[in-house]
Enzyme design. Structure first.
Site, PDB file in Angstrom:
ATOM      1  N   CYS A 160     -10.427   6.948 -69.294  1.00 15.90           N
ATOM      2  CA  CYS A 160     -10.004   5.984 -68.279  1.00 15.90           C
ATOM      3  C   CYS A 160     -11.234   5.500 -67.517  1.00 15.90           C
ATOM      4  CB  CYS A 160      -8.998   6.639 -67.337  1.00 15.90           C
ATOM      5  SG  CYS A 160      -8.228   5.485 -66.195  1.00 15.90           S
ATOM      6  N   CYS A 354      -4.126  -3.607 -66.356  1.00 20.26           N
ATOM      7  CA  CYS A 354      -4.842  -2.951 -65.270  1.00 20.26           C
ATOM      8  C   CYS A 354      -5.233  -3.957 -64.195  1.00 20.26           C
ATOM      9  CB  CYS A 354      -6.102  -2.258 -65.807  1.00 20.26           C
ATOM     10  SG  CYS A 354      -7.038  -1.357 -64.551  1.00 20.26           S
TER      11      CYS A 354
END
Length: 424
Positions: A160, A354
Site C-alpha cells: 500500500c 484511491c
C-alpha cells in the site's frame, strides 16, 4: 439461529457487522471480536502525524456503537482458530463458537524484516496505526526545533504505497506553512520500480504526474530501493536495476524517517493449516469464501491477492477502500444465501480507487480492474481531491457512529467522480 463472528473491528470488520445486522434476521446472533476496544479511521493517520488531527477526531469506542445495533463485542485478541471445530480461542483461554467466521483482521506489520526498522525497537516511524502516528507527532515537535533531513517511503514487500506519497506531500505542506521547508531536505525511498507505480503497474499518467509533483516540491527519490537495514540517522539502501542486480548502494541520512513496512497475516489466522499462503494472507475463492473452510470468509488487507506484476524489488498489490467495501457486501450476501439454502453468487469488485491527500491539493486514481488491461485507467489531481478526502472522512465516521449499512463508495465517491458512468 446462526452465530456469525466478525474477527476484526476495523474498516472491513465494522461495516461487515453493520451490513450483517441489516441483512440477516433478528434471530441470528452477530459478534465482533477485536484486539482493541476502538475503531480508528486509518486513512487519517498521516494528518495525526503532523498535528492536523487529534486521536479523538478519528477514534471511536466500538462497544456502545455495536450494542445499539444488537451486535455483541468481545474486546480480546484471538490467540488461535480451531477451524475444524468452528471455534475461536481468545486471550486468557476463553472460547467462542461460530457458525460463520468473517476474517477482517487487517495485517501484521512486518518491521522485523528490515533490521533497525519500526517505531518501537527501531529507528523509523509509521502511519499504519494511530499510535504510530502519535509517536511521529511527538518526535516531530522536537524535530521542528532543530530540523534536518527527512526520509519517507516504503520497505521491500510493501503493498500500500498511497500513504507514503500522501505523507511526503503532507509533511512538505506542513513544513512550508511553518516556513521551515528550506531546512529539511526530503528523499522518497521506495521499493516501487518507478515513481507512480503504486503497486499497480502505474495508473494513467501517475508516473509523469507524481514525478512532476516531486520535482515541484523539491523531493528527491530512489526507486527499485531495497532497504537492507536502518541505523540511527541512516538508511542503508541497495538500488537495483531492471534485472534485479545491485546498481548502486546508498546511505541516506535522516533526522526523521517514516517508512511503511511490508505486511504479513496475523498470527492466529496464519497458523491455521491450509487457510493462508506462505505470507499468512487468507486464500479465498471468487465469493470471498476461504478455499479450505466453507464457513469462513475473509475481506480486506488480510486476503491474498497476487502482485500485479513481478518487480525487481518485491511489491504487493493494494487493497483499497472500495475493494474492501464490495468484498464485505459480497460476504454478507453469500452468508444470507447459505442460510436460505441458496448457492453463493455475490462477488466483490476488485477495482482500485484511491483519494490521496497531498496537503493542500490531492490525487485520485481509478484502476478498473486492478490488474491490466483495464476498462478505466484514470489519474487526476487538484484541490478538489483534498476536499473530497476530508468529506469522505466525515462520511465514514458518521457511518460508524450511526451504524449505517449503506455503501459509501458506491453512493458517494464513485458518483462524485463519475465512475459509475465510466464503469457502465
Amino acid at each position: 439461529m446462526a452465530h456469525v463472528v466478525v474477527l476484526g473491528a476495523g474498516i472491513g470488520g465494522m461495516p461487515a457487522a453493520y451490513e450483517l445486522r441489516s441483512r440477516l434476521g433478528a434471530e441470528h446472533r452477530i459478534t465482533v471480536v477485536g484486539a482493541q476496544h476502538y475503531f480508528q479511521f486509518v486513512p487519517s493517520n498521516p494528518w495525526v502525524a503532523v498535528g492536523w488531527r487529534k486521536r479523538v477526531d478519528i477514534v471511536l469506542d466500538v462497544a456502545p456503537l455495536l450494542a445499539r445495533k444488537g451486535i455483541e463485542f468481545v474486546g480480546k485478541r484471538a490467540e488461535s482458530i480451531d477451524a475444524a471445530a468452528s471455534t475461536l480461542v481468545l486471550e486468557g483461554g476463553d472460547t467462542l463458537s461460530y457458525d460463520y467466521l468473517v476474517i477482517t483482521t487487517g495485517p501484521k506489520l512486518a518491521f522485523d524484516e528490515v533490521p533497525g526498522a519500526g517505531p518501537h525497537s527501531g529507528h523509523t516511524h509509521s502511519v499504519c496505526t494511530v499510535e504510530h502516528a502519535e509517536e511521529f507527532w511527538a518526535d516531530y515537535q522536537a524535530f521542528l526545533q532543530n530540523p534536518g533531513p527527512v526520509v519517507v517511503g516504503a520497505m521491500p514487500g510493501t503493498s500500500c504505497f498511497g500513504p507514503a506519497y500522501e505523507f511526503a506531500f503532507i509533511l512538505d505542506a506542513d513544513l512550508r506553512k511553518r516556513k521551515l521547508r528550506h531546512k529539511v531536505p526530503m528523499t522518497y525511498v521506495s521499493s516501487e520500480p518507478y515513481i507512480g507505480h503504486l503497486g499497480l503497474g502505474g495508473v494513467g499518467d501517475s508516473k509523469s504526474m507524481l514525478e512532476s509533483e516531486f520535482r515541484n516540491h523539491d523531493i528527491k527519490w530512489i526507486t527499485n530501493a531495497k532497504t537492507t537495514r536502518v541505523d540511527a540517522g541512516k538508511l542503508f539502501v541497495s538500488e537495483l536495476n531492471a534485472k534485479g542486480e545491485v546498481d548502486r548502494e546508498h546511505e541516506v541520512p535522516f533526522k526523521l524517517a517514516m517508512m511503511l513496512p511490508a505486511f504479513r497475516g496475523v498470527d492466529a489466522v496464519a497458523r491455521v493449516e491450509g487457510l493462508c499462503n506462505p505470507r499468512g494472507f487468507v486464500l479465498i475463492d471468487e465469493f470471498q469464501r476461504t478455499k479450505a473452510y466453507r464457513n469462513i470468509f475473509s475481506a480486506g488487507v488480510c486476503v491474498a491477492i497476487p502482485p500485479v506484476e513481478v518487480t525487481p524489488v518485491a511489491t504487493g498489490a493494494p487493497k483499497t477502500g472500495y475493494m474492501i467495501e464490495t468484498m464485505v457486501t459480497a460476504i454478507v450476501e453469500n452468508i444470507a444465501a447459505d442460510l436460505e439454502g441458496r448457492p453463493a453468487t455475490a462477488k466483490g469488485t476488485w477495482n482500485a480507487i484511491c483519494l490521496a491527500d497531498m496537503g493542500d491539493t490531492g490525487a485520485a486514481f481509478v484502476a478498473l480492474p486492478q490488474i491490466p488491461p483495464r476498462n478505466v485507467n484514470w489519474f487526476r489531481k487538484g484541490k478538489w481531491v483534498h476536499l473530497a478526502k476530508i468529506a469522505f472522512e466525515k462520511y465514514f465516521l458518521h457511518k460508524m457512529k450511526s451504524g449505517s449499512s449503506e455503501p459509501i463508495y458506491e453512493k458517494y465517491v464513485l458518483k462524485a467522480l463519475g465512475i459509475l458512468r465510466l464503469e457502465k
